[in-house]
Design a protein around this motif. Structure first.
Motif, PDB file in Angstrom:
ATOM      1  N   VAL A 122     -12.317 -22.988  -9.761  1.00  0.00           N
ATOM      2  CA  VAL A 122     -11.235 -24.039 -10.001  1.00  0.00           C
ATOM      3  C   VAL A 122     -10.462 -23.752 -11.231  1.00  0.00           C
ATOM      4  CG1 VAL A 122     -10.756 -26.539 -10.810  1.00  0.00           C
ATOM      5  CG2 VAL A 122     -12.318 -25.825  -8.614  1.00  0.00           C
ATOM      6  N   ALA A 123     -11.158 -23.242 -12.285  1.00  0.00           N
ATOM      7  CA  ALA A 123     -10.731 -22.896 -13.830  1.00  0.00           C
ATOM      8  C   ALA A 123      -9.677 -21.662 -13.348  1.00  0.00           C
ATOM      9  CB  ALA A 123     -11.839 -22.375 -14.503  1.00  0.00           C
ATOM     10  N   GLY A 124     -10.246 -20.543 -12.457  1.00  0.00           N
ATOM     11  CA  GLY A 124      -9.369 -19.567 -12.249  1.00  0.00           C
ATOM     12  C   GLY A 124      -8.028 -19.891 -11.586  1.00  0.00           C
ATOM     13  N   ILE A 125      -8.074 -20.892 -10.595  1.00  0.00           N
ATOM     14  CA  ILE A 125      -6.844 -21.490 -10.188  1.00  0.00           C
ATOM     15  C   ILE A 125      -6.091 -21.944 -11.065  1.00  0.00           C
ATOM     16  CG2 ILE A 125      -5.885 -22.880  -8.235  1.00  0.00           C
ATOM     17  CD1 ILE A 125      -8.603 -22.285  -6.659  1.00  0.00           C
ATOM     18  N   ALA A 126      -6.500 -22.845 -11.872  1.00  0.00           N
ATOM     19  CA  ALA A 126      -5.836 -23.841 -12.660  1.00  0.00           C
ATOM     20  C   ALA A 126      -4.967 -22.522 -13.734  1.00  0.00           C
ATOM     21  CB  ALA A 126      -6.569 -24.564 -13.486  1.00  0.00           C
ATOM     22  N   LEU A 127      -5.869 -21.692 -14.300  1.00  0.00           N
ATOM     23  CA  LEU A 127      -5.216 -20.537 -15.044  1.00  0.00           C
ATOM     24  C   LEU A 127      -4.067 -19.883 -14.518  1.00  0.00           C
ATOM     25  CD1 LEU A 127      -5.409 -19.053 -17.657  1.00  0.00           C
ATOM     26  CD2 LEU A 127      -6.877 -17.376 -16.772  1.00  0.00           C
ATOM     27  N   ASP A 128      -4.181 -19.533 -12.932  1.00  0.00           N
ATOM     28  CA  ASP A 128      -3.022 -19.084 -12.351  1.00  0.00           C
ATOM     29  C   ASP A 128      -1.894 -19.721 -12.129  1.00  0.00           C
ATOM     30  OD1 ASP A 128      -4.354 -16.660 -12.051  1.00  0.00           O
ATOM     31  OD2 ASP A 128      -4.918 -17.184  -9.911  1.00  0.00           O
ATOM     32  N   LEU A 129      -2.121 -20.996 -12.133  1.00  0.00           N
ATOM     33  CA  LEU A 129      -1.082 -21.990 -12.051  1.00  0.00           C
ATOM     34  C   LEU A 129      -0.269 -22.163 -13.158  1.00  0.00           C
ATOM     35  CD1 LEU A 129      -2.501 -24.900  -9.648  1.00  0.00           C
ATOM     36  CD2 LEU A 129      -0.839 -23.317  -9.165  1.00  0.00           C
ATOM     37  N   ARG A 130      -0.988 -22.269 -14.500  1.00  0.00           N
ATOM     38  CA  ARG A 130      -0.347 -22.249 -15.647  1.00  0.00           C
ATOM     39  C   ARG A 130       0.390 -20.904 -15.908  1.00  0.00           C
ATOM     40  NH1 ARG A 130      -4.860 -23.070 -19.284  1.00  0.00           N
ATOM     41  NH2 ARG A 130      -6.127 -24.003 -17.690  1.00  0.00           N
ATOM     42  N   GLN A 131      -0.015 -19.888 -15.522  1.00  0.00           N
ATOM     43  CA  GLN A 131       0.745 -18.589 -15.811  1.00  0.00           C
ATOM     44  C   GLN A 131       1.912 -18.513 -14.725  1.00  0.00           C
ATOM     45  OE1 GLN A 131      -2.297 -15.449 -15.142  1.00  0.00           O
ATOM     46  NE2 GLN A 131      -3.004 -15.783 -17.187  1.00  0.00           N
ATOM     47  N   THR A 132       1.809 -18.737 -13.671  1.00  0.00           N
ATOM     48  CA  THR A 132       2.935 -18.943 -12.695  1.00  0.00           C
ATOM     49  C   THR A 132       4.108 -19.909 -13.270  1.00  0.00           C
ATOM     50  OG1 THR A 132       1.345 -18.471 -10.842  1.00  0.00           O
ATOM     51  CG2 THR A 132       3.572 -19.353 -10.383  1.00  0.00           C
ATOM     52  N   THR A 133       3.426 -21.107 -13.802  1.00  0.00           N
ATOM     53  CA  THR A 133       4.509 -21.966 -14.252  1.00  0.00           C
ATOM     54  C   THR A 133       5.250 -21.433 -15.449  1.00  0.00           C
ATOM     55  OG1 THR A 133       3.139 -23.958 -13.444  1.00  0.00           O
ATOM     56  CG2 THR A 133       4.806 -24.578 -15.152  1.00  0.00           C
ATOM     57  N   ASN A 134       4.710 -20.984 -16.269  1.00  0.00           N
ATOM     58  CA  ASN A 134       5.181 -20.270 -17.562  1.00  0.00           C
ATOM     59  C   ASN A 134       6.148 -19.148 -17.045  1.00  0.00           C
ATOM     60  OD1 ASN A 134       3.841 -22.079 -19.363  1.00  0.00           O
ATOM     61  ND2 ASN A 134       2.070 -20.635 -19.624  1.00  0.00           N
ATOM     62  N   LEU A 135       5.716 -18.358 -16.290  1.00  0.00           N
ATOM     63  CA  LEU A 135       6.679 -17.248 -15.651  1.00  0.00           C
ATOM     64  C   LEU A 135       7.766 -17.699 -14.997  1.00  0.00           C
ATOM     65  CD1 LEU A 135       7.066 -14.194 -15.162  1.00  0.00           C
ATOM     66  CD2 LEU A 135       5.813 -14.427 -13.137  1.00  0.00           C
ATOM     67  N   ALA A 136       7.900 -18.783 -14.408  1.00  0.00           N
ATOM     68  CA  ALA A 136       9.087 -19.562 -13.545  1.00  0.00           C
ATOM     69  C   ALA A 136       9.892 -20.105 -14.811  1.00  0.00           C
ATOM     70  CB  ALA A 136       8.908 -20.470 -12.814  1.00  0.00           C
ATOM     71  N   ARG A 137       9.463 -20.715 -15.862  1.00  0.00           N
ATOM     72  CA  ARG A 137      10.261 -21.057 -17.063  1.00  0.00           C
ATOM     73  C   ARG A 137      11.168 -20.072 -17.803  1.00  0.00           C
ATOM     74  NH1 ARG A 137       5.618 -24.850 -19.253  1.00  0.00           N
ATOM     75  NH2 ARG A 137       5.870 -26.889 -17.737  1.00  0.00           N
ATOM     76  N   VAL A 138      10.188 -19.025 -17.817  1.00  0.00           N
ATOM     77  CA  VAL A 138      10.988 -17.853 -18.575  1.00  0.00           C
ATOM     78  C   VAL A 138      12.198 -17.143 -17.587  1.00  0.00           C
ATOM     79  CG1 VAL A 138      10.456 -15.372 -19.382  1.00  0.00           C
ATOM     80  CG2 VAL A 138       8.902 -17.186 -19.885  1.00  0.00           C
ATOM     81  N   ARG A 139      11.913 -17.083 -16.503  1.00  0.00           N
ATOM     82  CA  ARG A 139      12.801 -16.547 -15.462  1.00  0.00           C
ATOM     83  C   ARG A 139      14.091 -17.593 -15.260  1.00  0.00           C
ATOM     84  NH1 ARG A 139       9.517 -13.868 -10.251  1.00  0.00           N
ATOM     85  NH2 ARG A 139       8.952 -12.282 -11.763  1.00  0.00           N
ATOM     86  N   ALA A 140      13.881 -18.722 -15.336  1.00  0.00           N
ATOM     87  CA  ALA A 140      14.836 -20.121 -15.425  1.00  0.00           C
ATOM     88  C   ALA A 140      15.732 -20.031 -16.593  1.00  0.00           C
ATOM     89  CB  ALA A 140      14.245 -21.335 -15.118  1.00  0.00           C
ATOM     90  N   ARG A 141      15.223 -19.524 -17.599  1.00  0.00           N
ATOM     91  CA  ARG A 141      16.088 -19.541 -18.813  1.00  0.00           C
ATOM     92  C   ARG A 141      16.989 -18.078 -19.017  1.00  0.00           C
ATOM     93  NH1 ARG A 141      10.864 -20.520 -23.123  1.00  0.00           N
ATOM     94  NH2 ARG A 141      10.407 -22.454 -22.459  1.00  0.00           N
ATOM     95  N   SER A 142      16.668 -17.142 -18.245  1.00  0.00           N
ATOM     96  CA  SER A 142      17.356 -16.150 -18.221  1.00  0.00           C
ATOM     97  C   SER A 142      18.781 -16.154 -17.557  1.00  0.00           C
ATOM     98  CB  SER A 142      16.362 -14.949 -17.756  1.00  0.00           C
ATOM     99  OG  SER A 142      15.220 -14.783 -18.271  1.00  0.00           O
TER     100      SER A 142
END
Length: 54
Positions: free
Chosen positions: A34-54
């Motif tokens: 569960v911790a691994g899944i939560a970490l993946d979700l956070r990283q994916t969300t951060n990546l999506a935010r960075v791409r949305a800003r570009s």
């Protein structure tokens, strides 16, 4: 790297649960998963935010 480490830790804990027959290892493996899944979700969300800003 973190994703791989958590996957290996989960595998080791499940193997220990089977070998020793202890429920605590299964609980620890599930929590690690569960911790691994939560970490993946956070990283994916951060990546999506960075791409949305570009």
């Amino acid at each position: 790297m973190t994703r791989m480490s958590l996957a290996v830790l989960t595998s080791v804990l499940f193997t220990a649960a089977i070998f020793f027959g202890e429920i605590e290892f299964i609980t620890a493996a599930l929590l690690t998963g569960v911790a691994g899944i939560a970490l993946d979700l956070r990283q994916t969300t951060n990546l999506a935010r960075v791409r949305a800003r570009s």
